[in-house]
Design an enzyme around this catalytic site. Structure first.
Site, PDB file in Angstrom:
ATOM      1  N   CYS A  48      77.763 128.496 -17.731  1.00 37.07           N
ATOM      2  CA  CYS A  48      78.902 128.183 -18.532  1.00 37.07           C
ATOM      3  C   CYS A  48      80.064 129.574 -18.222  1.00 37.07           C
ATOM      4  O   CYS A  48      79.684 130.427 -17.582  1.00 37.07           O
ATOM      5  CB  CYS A  48      78.678 127.877 -19.988  1.00 37.07           C
ATOM      6  SG  CYS A  48      78.213 129.644 -20.821  1.00 37.07           S
ATOM      7  N   ASP A 452     115.416 128.647   6.296  1.00 37.62           N
ATOM      8  CA  ASP A 452     116.002 129.215   7.468  1.00 37.62           C
ATOM      9  C   ASP A 452     116.364 127.921   8.242  1.00 37.62           C
ATOM     10  O   ASP A 452     115.799 126.898   8.280  1.00 37.62           O
ATOM     11  CB  ASP A 452     114.878 129.909   8.239  1.00 37.62           C
ATOM     12  CG  ASP A 452     114.970 130.308   9.430  1.00 37.62           C
ATOM     13  OD1 ASP A 452     115.980 131.080   9.631  1.00 37.62           O
ATOM     14  OD2 ASP A 452     114.305 130.048  10.482  1.00 37.62           O
ATOM     15  N   ASP A 654     111.346 136.128   9.560  1.00 39.26           N
ATOM     16  CA  ASP A 654     111.328 135.532   8.343  1.00 39.26           C
ATOM     17  C   ASP A 654     110.153 135.964   7.611  1.00 39.26           C
ATOM     18  O   ASP A 654     110.231 135.757   6.102  1.00 39.26           O
ATOM     19  CB  ASP A 654     110.957 133.897   8.463  1.00 39.26           C
ATOM     20  CG  ASP A 654     112.247 133.329   9.285  1.00 39.26           C
ATOM     21  OD1 ASP A 654     113.486 133.479   9.113  1.00 39.26           O
ATOM     22  OD2 ASP A 654     111.997 132.302   9.956  1.00 39.26           O
TER      23      ASP A 654
END
Length: 755
Positions: A48, A452, A654
């Site tokens: 659990c 871009d 980028d």
């Protein structure tokens, strides 16, 4: 001592005055970083959320551990640590001290892991059936007793015979789990079940021995049976959440046909090494990544991009492992094998994403850590209160047992990871690779997306559209420009070179070449300095352009990029280059606007050209004339305005902007560096997948919130109802079992989502 060549620091220090963390902070404050190692462990025995929370807490306490993350749904721990302070073996021992078994992931083959899961399900099925057979007579006896009918089923010793194997043989797993949990200094679901069922069993045993005809064997037996049913259904459902990984692994080729010692040999794909020459015939899977050296064909790359149309391949083209060769036979050189292949990297990325945590899970983790001790306390208070108020020991016991049984933190622990697993798996199946739960969560709240231009909105394959000559003929302008650009890797330069090759123009020798980022290039041909670039370059070099401004403006208004060509400080011509809009770009941008997302376009192009492209696709906000190194600054500016920014790009330049954005989207058809820097990679290169990513994120977050709501609501409502005597332990057991199953089942609904 700091060794520059080895990039290592050796430090002697007084541990009473300073610790390693402070030393690391000092290194970071001086502008450097300390490399950490990563360890993935498979943990056995967690039942659990309290289990996973305790293991995670224990690992995070170890000196040298930077971050530990334990995932209940995958039974895996991911640990970042400093090798100089702690070893993998010490971390495994830490897990074992908390009462669980741990192994390095690489020691467990995927097949072994799946076999273990299958065996666990089969074992749970077998135990459930035996438990059900033994529990049904006990459950039936309760109804006969209520109807006033006395049968052998109501006999105390008969019930004791049936209940004992359920309690101690079938229920042994709960006692074992409880023992290890308590030994490790915590408490989990097993503790609750063991205490609750033992109380009912031993009270009934006492009544049998002293001759009191009130038994609660059916409560303890039925609770164990129902919890086993819940665990079995949960295990089956959890297996379904990781189906995406199984599908990806199933795509891998098993053998490869290589040429060794001049002979063709069929070998296992694991034995292929870099540099091997591999032969692929029609209909076969390409075994590893490589570059074609002989022959041509068309390849089905749908497993990678989702596009069903085969891609033509010829000599020099790259092929990806596990894609399917459709027609021709070809040979290729293996460039990436084993863990380095594209598919292996995708599998690794998805596995890491499925094992990661979303920030929304932190609240559930904090609650899980203190949940069981709190519930035991409430149970004891319930027993004392009932006994003091009513004086009835039986009612007090039943209510306290019901509290123990109803309050299981399993649903809380499974609420987030199961949804993350299904969400990231669904994305991977559709060519959307999400690095982790954090980014899947962040994507749903994006309100601004910056695109871009080149290679993202446009195809990134510009073509020469116009050649304007001022001093000499067009071919002379093209010859000089193409010769100068031959050493350039910029798409605009490549377009000029491509046109010259089409016209079979003979290139001139260049004496030197220099790229001027964001502006153009400089070269020397036959002793003359040639510049090819934009306005900025000409102005910087004091070259007169006022007399041709009208020509430049006209081309820019048509959405073309004007490349000025100068020889000996005089412009001799203009070459106009245009990049075509990618299919689906306009529709994707409109869909994002309909979703309430603000759109920006970021480009190094001049303002006029940028505006023309932006107008064509429906973008109003344009940030133009941005040098590659300044892209990240523009993203930061938008974030400083309080916007949650997503950046979409495909190029090396980028990467910083992708990293600094809240969520970076890399076009998968772009560079590896962009994909590495991004948080979400779109393998198809289709901008519509950005819409799909955000929608998938929103649906996943909605599912997580539903799961957490029901998990919290269930416990919030269930515990008081049990404490006040409105729930019998058996109903509490059934409810507890079904709570986990309902959460996992709700997560599995995401599998129906269509991208």
């Amino acid at each position: 001592m700091v060794n520059l060549i080895a990039e290592k620091a050796t430090i002697e220090y007084d541990s009473e005055k300073i610790n390693v963390e402070k030393i690391i902070d000092a290194i970071k404050n001086s502008g450097y970083s300390v490399s950490t190692s990563k360890l993935d462990l498979y943990i056995e025995g967690m039942t659990c959320a309290a289990c996973s929370a305790r293991v995670e807490k224990a690992l995070n306490k170890v000196e040298g551990v930077q971050k530990a993350n334990v995932n209940l749904a995958t039974n895996k721990a991911t640990i970042e640590f400093n090798e100089g302070e702690v070893t993998a073996e010490e971390l495994i021992k830490t897990v074992e001290k908390t009462g669980y078994k741990a192994k390095k992931i690489e020691q467990i083959k995927e097949e072994d892991e799946n076999t273990k899961k299958d065996k666990e399900i089969q074992n749970l099925k077998r135990l459930f059936i035996i438990s059900l057979i033994l529990s049904l007579p006990l459950f039936s006896a309760m109804f006969f007793h209520m109807a006033g009918m006395e049968t052998i089923l109501g006999n105390g010793y008969f019930q004791l015979i049936l209940a004992t194997p359920v309690q101690f043989i079938i229920g042994y797993r709960f006692y074992k789990g409880a023992y290890h949990s308590l030994k490790g200094g915590g408490a989990n679901m097993d503790v609750l079940v063991a205490i609750g069922t033992s109380a009912a069993y031993f009270y009934s045993l006492y009544n049998v021995l002293v001759g009191i005809p009130h038994y609660y064997f059916e409560s303890s037996a039925v609770i164990i049976t129902l919890i086993l049913l819940g665990k079995m259904l949960e295990a089956i459902a959890k297996g379904k959440t990781s189906e995406a990984i199984k599908k990806l692994i199933g795509l891998q080729a098993k053998t490869a046909r290589v040429i060794r010692n001049g002979e063709e040999q069929d070998i296992p794909v694991e034995e292929v090494v870099e540099g091997d020459v591999v032969i692929v015939r029609p209909g076969e899977k390409i075994p590893v990544d490589g570059k074609i050296i002989e022959g041509n064909s068309s390849v089905d790359e749908s497993m990678l991009t989702g596009e069903s149309i085969p891609v033509d391949k010829r000599k020099g083209d790259e092929v990806v492992g596990s894609t399917i060769n459709k027609h021709g036979t070809f040979k290729f050189t293996a460039t990436k094998v084993g863990k380095d292949t594209v598919l292996a990297q995708i599998i690794k990325l998805v596995e890491e994403a499925q094992g990661s945590k979303a920030p929304v899970q932190r609240l559930a983790d904090k609650i899980s850590g203190v949940f069981v001790p709190t519930v035991v306390s409430i149970s004891i208070i319930t027993f004392i209160a009932w006994y003091l108020v009513t004086g009835n020991f039986t009612n007090a016991l039943i209510s306290s047992v019901a509290v123990l049984v109803i309050a299981c933190p399993c649903a809380l622990g499974l609420a987030t990871p199961t949804a993350i697993m299904v969400g990231t798996g669904k994305g991977a199946e559709n060519g959307i690779l999400i690095k982790g739960g954090e980014y899947l969560e962040k994507a749903h709240s994006i309100d601004t997306i910056v695109f871009d231009k080149t290679g993202t909105i446009t195809k990134g394959e510009p073509e020469v559209t116009d050649i304007i000559s001022f001093a000499k003929d067009e071919d002379t302008v093209l010859t000089l420009a193409a010769s100068a650009e031959k050493g350039s890797e910029h798409p605009l330069g490549e377009a000029i070179v491509k046109r010259a090759k089409e016209k079979e123009i003979e290139f001139k020798e260049i004496e030197n070449f220099e790229a001027i980022p964001g502006k153009g290039i400089q070269a020397v041909i036959e002793g003359k300095t040639i510049y090819v670039g934009n306005r900025k370059l000409m102005i910087e070099k004091d070259i007169e352009i006022d007399n041709i401004e009208q020509d430049i403006s006209k081309l820019e208004q048509e959405g073309k990029t004007a490349m000025l060509v100068s020889v000996s400080d005089k412009v001799i011509g203009i070459i106009a280059v245009a990049d075509t809009i990618k299919e689906g770009s306009k529709e994707a941008i409109q869909q994002l606007r309909d979703m309430g997302v603000e759109i920006y376009m970021l480009t190094g192009d001049n303002q006029r050209t940028a505006n023309a492209i932006a107008k064509e696709v429906g973008i109003k906000n344009v940030i133009a004339e941005v040098l590659p190194e300044n892209k990240a600054e523009k993203i930061e500016e938008l974030r400083n305005q309080g916007k949650r920014v997503g950046m979409v790009g495909d190029g090396i330049n980028d990467a910083p902007a992708l990293t600094i954005a809240d969520v970076g989207f890399a076009i998968g058809t772009g560079t590896d560096i962009a994909m590495e820097a991004a948080d979400i990679t779109l393998m198809k290169g289709n901008l519509k997948d950005i819409v799909a990513s955000i929608e998938l994120s929103r649906k996943t977050m909605r599912t997580i919130k539903q799961n957490l709501f029901w998990a919290f609501a269930y416990n919030t409502a269930g515990i008081p109802l049990a404490a006040f005597g409105f729930l019998s332990p058996m109903i509490a057991g059934a409810a507890m079992a079904l709570s986990s199953v309902s959460v996992v089942s709700n997560s599995l609904r995401l599998k129906r989502y269509r991208v």
